[in-house]
Design an enzyme around this catalytic site. Structure first.
Site, PDB file in Angstrom:
ATOM      1  N   CYS A  21      47.031  53.372  45.139  1.00  0.00           N
ATOM      2  CA  CYS A  21      47.391  51.942  45.039  1.00  0.00           C
ATOM      3  C   CYS A  21      46.958  51.253  43.753  1.00  0.00           C
ATOM      4  CB  CYS A  21      46.858  51.131  46.223  1.00  0.00           C
ATOM      5  SG  CYS A  21      47.506  51.632  47.813  1.00  0.00           S
ATOM      6  N   ASP A  22      46.314  51.936  42.819  1.00  0.00           N
ATOM      7  CA  ASP A  22      45.891  51.278  41.580  1.00  0.00           C
ATOM      8  C   ASP A  22      45.818  52.266  40.417  1.00  0.00           C
ATOM      9  OD1 ASP A  22      45.251  49.002  40.132  1.00  0.00           O
ATOM     10  OD2 ASP A  22      43.111  49.109  40.582  1.00  0.00           O
ATOM     11  N   ILE A  23      46.871  53.073  40.262  1.00  0.00           N
ATOM     12  CA  ILE A  23      46.920  54.010  39.140  1.00  0.00           C
ATOM     13  C   ILE A  23      47.227  53.224  37.864  1.00  0.00           C
ATOM     14  CG2 ILE A  23      48.195  55.954  38.119  1.00  0.00           C
ATOM     15  CD1 ILE A  23      46.360  56.763  40.432  1.00  0.00           C
TER      16      ILE A  23
END
Length: 155
Positions: A21-23
């Site tokens: 969810c936060d690459i």
């Protein structure tokens, strides 16, 4: 390739499927041997066995967030594929003489990135296919416009 392999592991090979969810570049670290490692799992979402999607509040960093987050639809591992595609391609090859000298490889990488940022999540490849395309094992077809739903006409 290290990040692609790491996402493949999280999406398909872990006993519990994980959506990061936060690459983004700030969440990629290098170890002592300059191997890329995924970090900061603070926004990650675990999927239960046989669960392919989930509903949750918007997560991630502006500029890397997949469009489905804004449509109030269930999200899948394809949100990580979108973030992996990263629209700021110039930052990937800036000051990299190897990338600039091998234009065929660069073109393949750019086309894979465009496949990854498709607005229609069904068009985004799995991380397994991303790795195969990056390795040159799978041919990379010319990608369509990544944002057909955002196209507006002027009258």
């Amino acid at each position: 390739m290290g990040i692609a392999r790491g996402l493949l592991y999280l999406h398909e090979e872990c006993c519990t499927q994980i959506i990061h969810c936060d690459i983004k570049p700030q969440n990629i670290l290098l170890d002592d041997y300059y191997n890329a490692r995924i970090s900061d799992f603070g926004l990650a979402k675990l999927l239960t066995l046989n669960q392919s999607h989930t509903s949750t509040a918007i997560r991630g960093t502006k500029g890397y967030v997949a469009p489905e987050w804004f449509r109030n639809t269930p999200v899948t591992v394809k949100v990580d594929v979108y973030s992996f595609g990263e629209r700021r391609l110039s930052t990937l090859v800036e000051d990299d003489p190897d990338a600039i000298s091998d234009m065929n490889k660069l073109q393949r990488f750019v086309m894979v990135a465009i496949w990854c940022i498709q607005e229609d999540l069904s068009l985004r490849p799995t991380m397994r296919k991303v790795i195969q395309m990056l390795d040159g094992v799978l041919e990379v077809p010319f990608p369509p416009c990544p944002w057909p739903f955002n196209v507006t006409s002027r009258n």
